[in-house]
Design a protein around this motif. Structure first.
Motif, short mmCIF file in Angstrom:
data_model
loop_
_atom_site.label_atom_id
_atom_site.label_comp_id
_atom_site.label_asym_id
_atom_site.label_seq_id
_atom_site.Cartn_x
_atom_site.Cartn_y
_atom_site.Cartn_z
N PRO A 43 35.76 109.15 36.49
CA PRO A 43 35.53 108.97 35.06
C PRO A 43 36.56 109.65 34.15
CG PRO A 43 34.00 110.58 35.93
CD PRO A 43 34.74 110.02 37.11
N GLY A 44 37.62 110.23 34.74
CA GLY A 44 38.76 110.66 33.94
C GLY A 44 38.77 112.07 33.40
N SER A 45 37.79 112.90 33.74
CA SER A 45 37.73 114.24 33.15
C SER A 45 38.93 115.10 33.57
CB SER A 45 36.42 114.93 33.53
OG SER A 45 36.25 114.96 34.94
N ILE A 46 39.33 115.04 34.83
CA ILE A 46 40.49 115.81 35.29
C ILE A 46 41.76 115.25 34.64
CG2 ILE A 46 41.90 116.48 37.26
CD1 ILE A 46 39.40 116.20 39.03
N THR A 47 41.89 113.94 34.65
CA THR A 47 43.08 113.27 34.12
C THR A 47 43.37 113.69 32.68
OG1 THR A 47 42.35 111.37 35.42
CG2 THR A 47 44.24 111.04 33.97
N LEU A 48 42.35 113.68 31.84
CA LEU A 48 42.58 113.98 30.43
C LEU A 48 42.84 115.47 30.20
CD1 LEU A 48 40.15 111.56 28.58
CD2 LEU A 48 42.50 111.22 29.39
N ASP A 49 42.31 116.32 31.07
CA ASP A 49 42.68 117.73 31.00
C ASP A 49 44.16 117.90 31.31
OD1 ASP A 49 40.11 118.49 30.38
OD2 ASP A 49 39.66 119.37 32.34
N LEU A 64 39.75 102.71 42.34
CA LEU A 64 39.37 101.38 42.81
C LEU A 64 38.12 100.87 42.11
CD1 LEU A 64 39.80 101.17 46.70
CD2 LEU A 64 40.75 99.64 44.98
N ASN A 65 37.36 101.79 41.54
CA ASN A 65 36.06 101.42 40.98
C ASN A 65 36.17 101.10 39.49
OD1 ASN A 65 33.30 102.40 39.63
ND2 ASN A 65 32.89 101.62 41.68
N GLU A 66 35.84 99.87 39.12
CA GLU A 66 35.98 99.44 37.73
C GLU A 66 35.01 100.17 36.79
OE1 GLU A 66 36.23 95.28 35.15
OE2 GLU A 66 35.76 95.23 37.29
N THR A 67 33.81 100.49 37.29
CA THR A 67 32.85 101.23 36.47
C THR A 67 33.40 102.59 36.07
OG1 THR A 67 30.97 100.15 37.55
CG2 THR A 67 30.52 102.20 36.39
N ALA A 68 34.03 103.26 37.03
CA ALA A 68 34.62 104.57 36.75
C ALA A 68 35.76 104.45 35.75
CB ALA A 68 35.11 105.20 38.06
N ILE A 69 36.59 103.44 35.91
CA ILE A 69 37.71 103.24 35.00
C ILE A 69 37.22 102.95 33.58
CG2 ILE A 69 39.61 101.68 34.41
CD1 ILE A 69 40.30 103.74 36.56
N ASN A 70 36.15 102.17 33.46
CA ASN A 70 35.58 101.91 32.14
C ASN A 70 35.07 103.19 31.49
OD1 ASN A 70 36.14 99.17 32.28
ND2 ASN A 70 34.13 98.64 33.11
N SER A 71 34.45 104.06 32.30
CA SER A 71 33.99 105.35 31.78
C SER A 71 35.17 106.20 31.33
CB SER A 71 33.18 106.09 32.86
OG SER A 71 31.99 105.41 33.16
N ALA A 72 36.26 106.16 32.10
CA ALA A 72 37.45 106.92 31.75
C ALA A 72 38.05 106.43 30.43
CB ALA A 72 38.47 106.82 32.88
N VAL A 81 42.78 110.98 23.00
CA VAL A 81 44.00 111.27 23.76
C VAL A 81 44.92 110.05 23.68
CG1 VAL A 81 44.93 111.77 26.05
CG2 VAL A 81 42.76 112.80 25.32
N ASP A 82 46.21 110.28 23.40
CA ASP A 82 47.13 109.16 23.23
C ASP A 82 48.23 109.07 24.28
OD1 ASP A 82 48.76 111.24 22.53
OD2 ASP A 82 49.07 110.60 20.45
N ASN A 83 48.23 109.96 25.27
CA ASN A 83 49.28 109.91 26.30
C ASN A 83 48.72 109.66 27.70
OD1 ASN A 83 48.06 112.44 26.53
ND2 ASN A 83 49.97 113.46 27.18
N ALA A 84 47.53 109.05 27.77
CA ALA A 84 46.90 108.74 29.06
C ALA A 84 46.46 107.28 29.09
CB ALA A 84 45.70 109.65 29.30
N THR A 85 46.57 106.68 30.25
CA THR A 85 46.06 105.32 30.46
C THR A 85 45.31 105.29 31.79
OG1 THR A 85 48.13 104.64 31.53
CG2 THR A 85 47.90 104.19 29.17
N PHE A 86 44.41 104.33 31.92
CA PHE A 86 43.63 104.17 33.15
C PHE A 86 43.67 102.71 33.60
CE2 PHE A 86 41.65 107.89 31.13
CZ PHE A 86 41.67 108.79 32.19
N GLU A 87 43.72 102.52 34.91
CA GLU A 87 43.69 101.17 35.45
C GLU A 87 43.14 101.15 36.87
OE1 GLU A 87 47.87 100.57 34.64
OE2 GLU A 87 48.26 100.41 36.79
N VAL A 88 42.61 99.99 37.25
CA VAL A 88 42.10 99.80 38.61
C VAL A 88 43.29 99.57 39.53
CG1 VAL A 88 40.70 98.35 40.12
CG2 VAL A 88 39.93 98.82 37.78
#
Length: 270
Positions: A43-49, A64-72, A81-88
């Motif tokens: 869900p992106g908590s580490i990534t955004l930190d 790999l999980n689309e649900t997690a990516i949507n949460s992220a 945050v403007d310098n992060a992106t997420f994708e499956v």
């Protein structure tokens, strides 16, 4: 992580992960202008930190999980945050050019990669991580070792639940043994001098921590497919489907309850 459906309890567990409690071992290597790839971001908590540590750089989180990516993606909006992106995307087939990132990191990912015939999943994952990392960059992974688990007191439902999880990993042909990290790294092409390993212990001992962990484990068993698969494969009985989750709840009510597990931390220089 796996492309299996994340249960609500799993997403909640992953959401409490931070860069401070998962990534301290490689944070000193981060520079403000770096480009980072976070594999198995959940869900992106580490990534955004980590994004906050590269204000002049960028970070990409994949799962790999689309649900997690949507949460992220929702978390990006909440944190602005403007310098992060997420994708499956799949660590075994990363959609990036060679020599793209300064740091490629993963948290509890290699242990979930299946071994196929003569190929070791964790090794194949590290090969791809190495490919997309720039020369002079680092590849980092933190992986638990299931053999290191300490659970007190020894309540039957809890111990049976621990064994079930390990037995299921064997069925999935994965290796939940982070102690193999240096072996995996050498097999993926790194020389010994460029590999550094260390360890950190995750533990729950206070009443609040114990209650949270016990309930989390109970819900993960109830909401996932582990119990049904265990019965189907003859690993547990039909009666145990109820006793395993309740065992964790009984454990969490004990005044002397304690749980710990060792995470092995790997840093490879390219």
């Amino acid at each position: 992580m796996s492309n299996d459906a994340y249960s609500a309890s799993m997403l909640q567990t992953y959401s409490v992960r931070t860069a401070a409690n998962t990534s301290a071992y490689f944070i000193p290597h981060i520079k403000p202008n770096m480009k980072i790839l976070d594999i198995g971001c959940g869900p992106g908590s580490i990534t955004l930190d980590l994004a906050a540590l590269v204000p002049r750089g960028t970070i990409v989180g994949i799962d790999l999980n689309e649900t997690a990516i949507n949460s992220a993606k929702e978390l990006i909006q909440k944190r602005n945050v403007d310098n992060a992106t997420f994708e499956v995307a799949n660590v075994l087939n990363l959609p990036y050019e060679d020599e793209t990132f300064d740091i490629v990191c993963a948290h509890q990912v290699l242990i979930h990669l299946p071994n196929e015939s003569s190929k070791i999943g964790a090794v194949e994952g590290l090969k791809e991580m190495r490919r997309v990392c720039k020369t002079g960059g680092i590849i980092c992974a933190r992986e638990c070792d299931w053999r290191s688990a300490v659970v007190h007191p020894s309540i039957p439902g809890v111990l049976d639940g621990m064994k079930l999880i390990e037995d299921l990993t064997a069925l999935k042909r994965t290796s939940p043994y982070g102690g193999m990290a240096r072996f995996w790294a050498e097999k993926s092409g790194f020389i010994s001098a460029d590999i550094d390993t260390s360890a950190s212990v995750v533990y729950y001992s206070s009443p609040g921590e114990v209650k949270w962990w016990g309930e989390t484990m109970a819900q993960r068993l109830e909401q996932g497919s582990s119990l049904d698969t265990g019965v189907k494969e003859g690993l547990i009985s039909e009666e145990q489907k109820a006793t395993l989750p309740s065992g964790w709840r009984t454990w969490s009510a004990q005044s002397d309850a304690f749980f710990s597990m060792t995470d092995v931390q790997l840093i490879c220089k390219k």
